[in-house]
Design a protein around this motif. Sequence first.
Motif, PDB file in Angstrom:
ATOM      1  N   ILE A 148      55.752  53.273  44.789  1.00 26.09           N
ATOM      2  CA  ILE A 148      54.556  53.497  45.601  1.00 26.09           C
ATOM      3  C   ILE A 148      54.834  53.032  47.022  1.00 26.09           C
ATOM      4  CG2 ILE A 148      52.095  52.947  45.848  1.00 26.09           C
ATOM      5  CD1 ILE A 148      52.020  52.256  42.898  1.00 26.09           C
ATOM      6  N   ASP A 149      54.291  53.741  47.993  1.00 26.06           N
ATOM      7  CA  ASP A 149      54.404  53.316  49.392  1.00 26.06           C
ATOM      8  C   ASP A 149      54.016  51.850  49.499  1.00 26.06           C
ATOM      9  OD1 ASP A 149      54.204  53.881  52.492  1.00 26.06           O
ATOM     10  OD2 ASP A 149      52.317  52.905  51.906  1.00 26.06           O
ATOM     11  N   PRO A 150      54.811  51.010  50.192  1.00 26.69           N
ATOM     12  CA  PRO A 150      54.563  49.564  50.183  1.00 26.69           C
ATOM     13  C   PRO A 150      53.188  49.148  50.692  1.00 26.69           C
ATOM     14  CG  PRO A 150      56.280  50.143  51.774  1.00 26.69           C
ATOM     15  CD  PRO A 150      56.041  51.337  50.922  1.00 26.69           C
ATOM     16  N   GLU A 151      52.657  49.815  51.709  1.00 29.16           N
ATOM     17  CA  GLU A 151      51.322  49.435  52.171  1.00 29.16           C
ATOM     18  C   GLU A 151      50.260  49.850  51.158  1.00 29.16           C
ATOM     19  OE1 GLU A 151      48.243  49.699  55.973  1.00 29.16           O
ATOM     20  OE2 GLU A 151      50.366  50.160  56.262  1.00 29.16           O
ATOM     21  N   ASN A 152      50.437  51.021  50.539  1.00 27.57           N
ATOM     22  CA  ASN A 152      49.503  51.440  49.502  1.00 27.57           C
ATOM     23  C   ASN A 152      49.550  50.491  48.308  1.00 27.57           C
ATOM     24  OD1 ASN A 152      48.698  53.641  51.014  1.00 27.57           O
ATOM     25  ND2 ASN A 152      50.064  55.084  49.991  1.00 27.57           N
ATOM     26  N   ALA A 153      50.758  50.027  47.963  1.00 29.17           N
ATOM     27  CA  ALA A 153      50.906  49.075  46.858  1.00 29.17           C
ATOM     28  C   ALA A 153      50.213  47.759  47.188  1.00 29.17           C
ATOM     29  CB  ALA A 153      52.387  48.842  46.567  1.00 29.17           C
ATOM     30  N   HIS A 154      50.334  47.328  48.435  1.00 26.32           N
ATOM     31  CA  HIS A 154      49.661  46.104  48.891  1.00 26.32           C
ATOM     32  C   HIS A 154      48.147  46.266  48.759  1.00 26.32           C
ATOM     33  CE1 HIS A 154      48.887  43.187  52.530  1.00 26.32           C
ATOM     34  NE2 HIS A 154      48.322  42.774  51.411  1.00 26.32           N
ATOM     35  N   THR A 155      47.641  47.384  49.240  1.00 31.72           N
ATOM     36  CA  THR A 155      46.196  47.641  49.170  1.00 31.72           C
ATOM     37  C   THR A 155      45.723  47.673  47.723  1.00 31.72           C
ATOM     38  OG1 THR A 155      46.270  48.922  51.230  1.00 31.72           O
ATOM     39  CG2 THR A 155      44.364  49.264  49.784  1.00 31.72           C
ATOM     40  N   LEU A 156      46.511  48.305  46.837  1.00 29.32           N
ATOM     41  CA  LEU A 156      46.154  48.378  45.421  1.00 29.32           C
ATOM     42  C   LEU A 156      46.095  46.984  44.801  1.00 29.32           C
ATOM     43  CD1 LEU A 156      45.682  49.916  42.773  1.00 29.32           C
ATOM     44  CD2 LEU A 156      48.185  50.097  42.542  1.00 29.32           C
ATOM     45  N   ALA A 157      47.073  46.139  45.129  1.00 21.80           N
ATOM     46  CA  ALA A 157      47.093  44.777  44.585  1.00 21.80           C
ATOM     47  C   ALA A 157      45.863  43.987  45.015  1.00 21.80           C
ATOM     48  CB  ALA A 157      48.365  44.059  45.028  1.00 21.80           C
ATOM     49  N   VAL A 158      45.472  44.138  46.279  1.00 26.89           N
ATOM     50  CA  VAL A 158      44.277  43.446  46.777  1.00 26.89           C
ATOM     51  C   VAL A 158      43.030  43.943  46.049  1.00 26.89           C
ATOM     52  CG1 VAL A 158      42.787  43.127  48.791  1.00 26.89           C
ATOM     53  CG2 VAL A 158      45.269  42.934  49.042  1.00 26.89           C
ATOM     54  N   LYS A 159      42.930  45.247  45.845  1.00 24.36           N
ATOM     55  CA  LYS A 159      41.753  45.810  45.167  1.00 24.36           C
ATOM     56  C   LYS A 159      41.681  45.339  43.717  1.00 24.36           C
ATOM     57  CE  LYS A 159      40.384  48.119  48.749  1.00 24.36           C
ATOM     58  NZ  LYS A 159      39.220  47.612  49.532  1.00 24.36           N
ATOM     59  N   LEU A 160      42.820  45.307  43.034  1.00 17.65           N
ATOM     60  CA  LEU A 160      42.829  44.816  41.655  1.00 17.65           C
ATOM     61  C   LEU A 160      42.359  43.362  41.603  1.00 17.65           C
ATOM     62  CD1 LEU A 160      46.192  46.331  40.356  1.00 17.65           C
ATOM     63  CD2 LEU A 160      43.886  46.991  39.635  1.00 17.65           C
ATOM     64  N   ALA A 161      42.892  42.556  42.520  1.00 16.06           N
ATOM     65  CA  ALA A 161      42.497  41.142  42.549  1.00 16.06           C
ATOM     66  C   ALA A 161      41.038  40.979  42.945  1.00 16.06           C
ATOM     67  CB  ALA A 161      43.401  40.372  43.517  1.00 16.06           C
ATOM     68  N   ALA A 162      40.545  41.858  43.808  1.00 14.74           N
ATOM     69  CA  ALA A 162      39.147  41.779  44.236  1.00 14.74           C
ATOM     70  C   ALA A 162      38.194  42.000  43.068  1.00 14.74           C
ATOM     71  CB  ALA A 162      38.877  42.804  45.341  1.00 14.74           C
ATOM     72  N   HIS A 163      38.646  42.758  42.069  1.00 12.98           N
ATOM     73  CA  HIS A 163      37.828  43.018  40.885  1.00 12.98           C
ATOM     74  C   HIS A 163      38.280  42.161  39.702  1.00 12.98           C
ATOM     75  CE1 HIS A 163      37.034  46.663  43.317  1.00 12.98           C
ATOM     76  NE2 HIS A 163      35.857  46.636  42.720  1.00 12.98           N
ATOM     77  N   SER A 164      39.085  41.128  40.005  1.00  8.94           N
ATOM     78  CA  SER A 164      39.584  40.187  38.990  1.00  8.94           C
ATOM     79  C   SER A 164      40.388  40.871  37.893  1.00  8.94           C
ATOM     80  CB  SER A 164      38.422  39.395  38.368  1.00  8.94           C
ATOM     81  OG  SER A 164      37.892  38.498  39.322  1.00  8.94           O
ATOM     82  N   LEU A 165      41.011  42.006  38.213  1.00  3.98           N
ATOM     83  CA  LEU A 165      41.879  42.697  37.259  1.00  3.98           C
ATOM     84  C   LEU A 165      43.301  42.156  37.383  1.00  3.98           C
ATOM     85  CD1 LEU A 165      40.496  46.320  37.746  1.00  3.98           C
ATOM     86  CD2 LEU A 165      39.956  44.695  35.923  1.00  3.98           C
ATOM     87  N   VAL A 166      43.405  40.874  37.191  1.00  4.57           N
ATOM     88  CA  VAL A 166      44.675  40.160  37.319  1.00  4.57           C
ATOM     89  C   VAL A 166      44.800  39.198  36.134  1.00  4.57           C
ATOM     90  CG1 VAL A 166      44.810  40.288  39.838  1.00  4.57           C
ATOM     91  CG2 VAL A 166      43.532  38.432  38.770  1.00  4.57           C
ATOM     92  N   PRO A 167      46.026  38.819  35.793  1.00  2.00           N
ATOM     93  CA  PRO A 167      46.211  37.890  34.664  1.00  2.00           C
ATOM     94  C   PRO A 167      45.738  36.490  35.016  1.00  2.00           C
ATOM     95  CG  PRO A 167      48.309  38.308  35.743  1.00  2.00           C
ATOM     96  CD  PRO A 167      47.319  39.252  36.356  1.00  2.00           C
ATOM     97  N   LYS A 168      44.904  35.930  34.184  1.00  2.00           N
ATOM     98  CA  LYS A 168      44.408  34.579  34.419  1.00  2.00           C
ATOM     99  C   LYS A 168      45.429  33.552  33.939  1.00  2.00           C
ATOM    100  CE  LYS A 168      40.493  31.493  33.631  1.00  2.00           C
ATOM    101  NZ  LYS A 168      39.150  31.325  33.043  1.00  2.00           N
ATOM    102  N   ASP A 169      45.682  32.566  34.765  1.00  4.18           N
ATOM    103  CA  ASP A 169      46.576  31.477  34.380  1.00  4.18           C
ATOM    104  C   ASP A 169      45.804  30.514  33.475  1.00  4.18           C
ATOM    105  OD1 ASP A 169      48.384  29.465  34.099  1.00  4.18           O
ATOM    106  OD2 ASP A 169      48.383  28.849  36.201  1.00  4.18           O
ATOM    107  N   ARG A 170      46.158  30.512  32.203  1.00  4.25           N
ATOM    108  CA  ARG A 170      45.455  29.677  31.237  1.00  4.25           C
ATOM    109  C   ARG A 170      46.216  28.394  30.916  1.00  4.25           C
ATOM    110  NH1 ARG A 170      41.323  32.725  29.265  1.00  4.25           N
ATOM    111  NH2 ARG A 170      41.501  34.995  29.535  1.00  4.25           N
ATOM    112  N   SER A 171      47.286  28.124  31.658  1.00  8.94           N
ATOM    113  CA  SER A 171      48.061  26.917  31.405  1.00  8.94           C
ATOM    114  C   SER A 171      47.259  25.680  31.805  1.00  8.94           C
ATOM    115  CB  SER A 171      49.382  26.950  32.177  1.00  8.94           C
ATOM    116  OG  SER A 171      49.149  27.053  33.568  1.00  8.94           O
ATOM    117  N   MET A 172      47.540  24.583  31.143  1.00  9.86           N
ATOM    118  CA  MET A 172      46.836  23.337  31.426  1.00  9.86           C
ATOM    119  C   MET A 172      47.285  22.773  32.776  1.00  9.86           C
ATOM    120  SD  MET A 172      44.714  22.745  29.018  1.00  9.86           S
ATOM    121  CE  MET A 172      44.341  20.998  29.300  1.00  9.86           C
ATOM    122  N   PRO A 173      46.363  22.239  33.574  1.00 13.02           N
ATOM    123  CA  PRO A 173      46.750  21.625  34.848  1.00 13.02           C
ATOM    124  C   PRO A 173      47.733  20.479  34.623  1.00 13.02           C
ATOM    125  CG  PRO A 173      44.371  21.927  34.729  1.00 13.02           C
ATOM    126  CD  PRO A 173      44.901  22.208  33.358  1.00 13.02           C
TER     127      PRO A 173
END
Length: 398
Positions: A50-75
Amino acid sequence: MSRSTRNVWRKLKYGILTCGGIASAVLVYGSFTGHELLYRSILMPAVAYIDPENAHTLAVKLAAHSLVPKDRSMPDKALESKLFGKIFPNPIGLAAGFDKHGECIEGMFKIGFGFVEIGSITPLAQPGNERPRVFRLKQDKAIINRYGFNSVGHDVVINRLTNEKRRVNQGVLGINLGKNKTSTCAAEDYVSGVKKFAPFADYLTINVSSPNTPGLRSLQGKKELRNLLEKVIKARDELTQSRPPILVKIAADLTPQAKEDIADVITKAPYKVDGVIVCNTTTSRPEDLRSQHKHETGGLSGEPLKKLATQTIREMYTLTKGELPIIGVGGVSNGRDAYEKIRAGASLVQIYSAIAYEGFPIVKKIKRELAELLRNDNIGSVSDAVGLDAGESNEKFL
């Protein structure tokens, strides 16, 4: 076609659909659970088409909708630090430039960052430079960008921050401020940012080191930096309520004299800041770069910046006599990279380019590896490791 042949094709089609469904399920499951190998070996190589700027925009949009893996490890208490009067649950932060417009703060905390820095944000909206303006250097695990402070402007970001139901046990928020390309008074732009964003920021960064805004880096000159910081610090101190720490972000491409001048300015009143971010992207091009885009204009980040950034951290730590916390950034992609910057003098570390190559799970990986390195060296906390290779202590920052 005979009945037996049709049966064979029917079974083959069924098998293909079944395998495709299983593969899709595995990919979806892996993307949401943050499976590191799957991201590194399958998902991110696919994103590379994917075009790098389009990929960047897609990553931001996914994160904006919390469509990202949650880190469930203990602090891990060994990773916890206290700076600027704030508790950082871990020292790994998101560098400015990823979430330029304050769109995905919650999503970035979800994947495990101990702090997030948004921006750079300019007073007025501006489009930045023309596309293409982002280039992957795959063979070098690097990126060249010349975005040019593309920004939606102060008011849009403030509206987002005001409306966001955010930051209950999430992390520390930094806001990176820039100047408009056509501005005739840089100090007014930064002062405006300080006044508007102070109520929302755990710290504010004065970015005078991007290579993609004409004349910006000249603000790192001794006289210019004094003039700018005097006004910025005065504006912050005159605020009646929130008075966030002020940090300044410097370039990697500085002469020894320029580093001395900056250290002299930022450690003395009335220009003294609360911390320094080392460093921004570099305009230099190492001779061993192999990728086809290596000659593109812009700032180089990623693996080729690592050694230069770490050396600059060590020098600034020494020049400031360990009096200012340093946030180290440049070429961090694993726990060892983060550990080296911490031992060189960084109290905290930021990443950005590595996300483009390994995806969101890299945050959890760096934290895990860093904790292991601390334990292997019998070091109880990140703060105990700061400056070990520069011969200074970090106790004064607590």
